[in-house]
Design an enzyme around this catalytic site. Sequence first.
Site, PDB file in Angstrom:
ATOM      1  N   ASP A 159       6.945  -0.772   0.672  1.00  0.00           N
ATOM      2  CA  ASP A 159       6.160  -1.974   0.411  1.00  0.00           C
ATOM      3  C   ASP A 159       6.329  -2.263  -1.092  1.00  0.00           C
ATOM      4  OD1 ASP A 159       3.870  -3.830   0.479  1.00  0.00           O
ATOM      5  OD2 ASP A 159       2.824  -2.221  -0.586  1.00  0.00           O
ATOM      6  N   ASP A 209       3.971  -4.680  -3.485  1.00  0.00           N
ATOM      7  CA  ASP A 209       2.715  -4.735  -4.259  1.00  0.00           C
ATOM      8  C   ASP A 209       1.873  -3.483  -4.076  1.00  0.00           C
ATOM      9  OD1 ASP A 209       1.992  -7.642  -5.383  1.00  0.00           O
ATOM     10  OD2 ASP A 209       3.230  -7.825  -3.582  1.00  0.00           O
ATOM     11  N   ARG A 219       0.732  -7.875  -7.562  1.00  0.00           N
ATOM     12  CA  ARG A 219       1.185  -9.195  -8.004  1.00  0.00           C
ATOM     13  C   ARG A 219       1.926  -9.190  -9.338  1.00  0.00           C
ATOM     14  NH1 ARG A 219       2.126 -11.249  -4.070  1.00  0.00           N
ATOM     15  NH2 ARG A 219       2.089 -13.390  -4.819  1.00  0.00           N
ATOM     16  N   ARG A 271      -4.879 -19.120  -4.411  1.00  0.00           N
ATOM     17  CA  ARG A 271      -3.803 -18.422  -5.116  1.00  0.00           C
ATOM     18  C   ARG A 271      -3.659 -18.879  -6.570  1.00  0.00           C
ATOM     19  NH1 ARG A 271      -2.149 -15.145  -1.945  1.00  0.00           N
ATOM     20  NH2 ARG A 271      -0.721 -14.300  -3.485  1.00  0.00           N
ATOM     21  N   ARG A 312      -9.401 -12.939  -9.521  1.00  0.00           N
ATOM     22  CA  ARG A 312      -8.865 -12.082  -8.455  1.00  0.00           C
ATOM     23  C   ARG A 312      -9.721 -10.834  -8.297  1.00  0.00           C
ATOM     24  NH1 ARG A 312      -4.062 -10.887  -6.016  1.00  0.00           N
ATOM     25  NH2 ARG A 312      -2.908 -12.807  -5.894  1.00  0.00           N
ATOM     26  N   ASP A 324      -3.091 -12.467   5.664  1.00  0.00           N
ATOM     27  CA  ASP A 324      -1.786 -12.884   6.173  1.00  0.00           C
ATOM     28  C   ASP A 324      -1.928 -13.147   7.669  1.00  0.00           C
ATOM     29  OD1 ASP A 324      -0.527 -12.529   3.708  1.00  0.00           O
ATOM     30  OD2 ASP A 324      -0.012 -10.452   4.130  1.00  0.00           O
TER      31      ASP A 324
HETATM   32  O1  M1P Z   1       2.284  -7.884  -0.688  1.00  0.00           O
HETATM   33  C1  M1P Z   1       0.914  -7.749  -0.498  1.00  0.00           C
HETATM   34  C2  M1P Z   1       0.214  -9.069  -0.433  1.00  0.00           C
HETATM   35  O2  M1P Z   1       0.293  -9.702  -1.702  1.00  0.00           O
HETATM   36  C3  M1P Z   1      -0.428 -10.869  -1.774  1.00  0.00           C
HETATM   37  O3  M1P Z   1      -1.764 -10.569  -1.512  1.00  0.00           O
HETATM   38  P1  M1P Z   1      -2.989 -11.030  -2.444  1.00  0.00           P
HETATM   39  O4  M1P Z   1      -2.635 -12.339  -3.040  1.00  0.00           O
HETATM   40  O5  M1P Z   1      -4.123 -11.044  -1.481  1.00  0.00           O
HETATM   41  O6  M1P Z   1      -3.158  -9.962  -3.491  1.00  0.00           O
HETATM   42  C4  M1P Z   1       0.052 -11.900  -0.764  1.00  0.00           C
HETATM   43  O7  M1P Z   1       1.337 -12.352  -1.118  1.00  0.00           O
HETATM   44  C5  M1P Z   1       0.066 -11.289   0.607  1.00  0.00           C
HETATM   45  O8  M1P Z   1       0.685 -12.193   1.497  1.00  0.00           O
HETATM   46  C6  M1P Z   1       0.803 -10.012   0.607  1.00  0.00           C
HETATM   47  O9  M1P Z   1       0.709  -9.445   1.880  1.00  0.00           O
END
Ligand code: M1P
Length: 230
Positions: free
Chosen positions: A6, A8, A15, A122, A129, A167
């Site tokens: 994975d 993030d 992010r 977003r 956040r 998601d």
């Molecule tokens: O990759 C993990 C998630 O990253 C983002 O989540 P969030 O904005 O909630 O931190 C999104 O791009 C989400 O789709 C993705 O699963």
Amino acid sequence: MNYVFDIDGTLTPARLPIEQEFKKFFLKWIKGKNVYLITGSDYAKSVEQVGKDVLEAVTACFNTAGNICHKNGKVIYKNDWNAPSELVAMLEVFLKTSKYPIRAGRHLEHRIGMLNFSIIGRNCTREQRKDYNIFDANVHEREKFCKIIMETFPDIEATVGGQISIDIYALGMNKAQIIKHIDGPIYFYGDKTKKGENDYAIASKLTSPPNKVFTVKNWQETQNILKKFD
Ligand code: M1P
């Protein structure tokens, strides 16, 4: 062996771009191995986070929960899906009725094969956040939204995304779909492997040997684990 990561929270801070030291280590580590990336984000975001060099060094990169796959920057396949208007209408109601007070904009993001939904939006700042994430950890509104969506639309799946979003995709079109594109056993590394989280679908299918799941707290923990495989 195939290694699936994975992005993030596993290879990068949530992010944010990959740490340069770790990137150097990772680029060296992946040499001669079958390495795949999987994320809910789109390819442009992955370029921003890990860089073209990493994306071209890995065997393939699966984006938007496996609904599009790139090899050496070229699209190998993609699954199109349009969120039904009734679902979009339901999300608009969630947006109006959530008790969270701030709306920063960009609440619905249509991606290839999926839809990302966020109450705070977003366009929020990093501070916003964090604040939303604390609010959600107390009231679990994202889990509740997912439950309502899946009860109302039996052919749709919804999972908690990262810090602020959920998601949504057609049933089964989650991260687990990439398993069929990979030959042989898989070691999977992810930070969101609990039920209701977005690595659960894939992690829950890889718990028996010779497959293995590594649940990590952050990229530092990933690096420590990888050092043992060198
Ligand atoms: O990759 C993990 C998630 O990253 C983002 O989540 P969030 O904005 O909630 O931190 C999104 O791009 C989400 O789709 C993705 O699963």
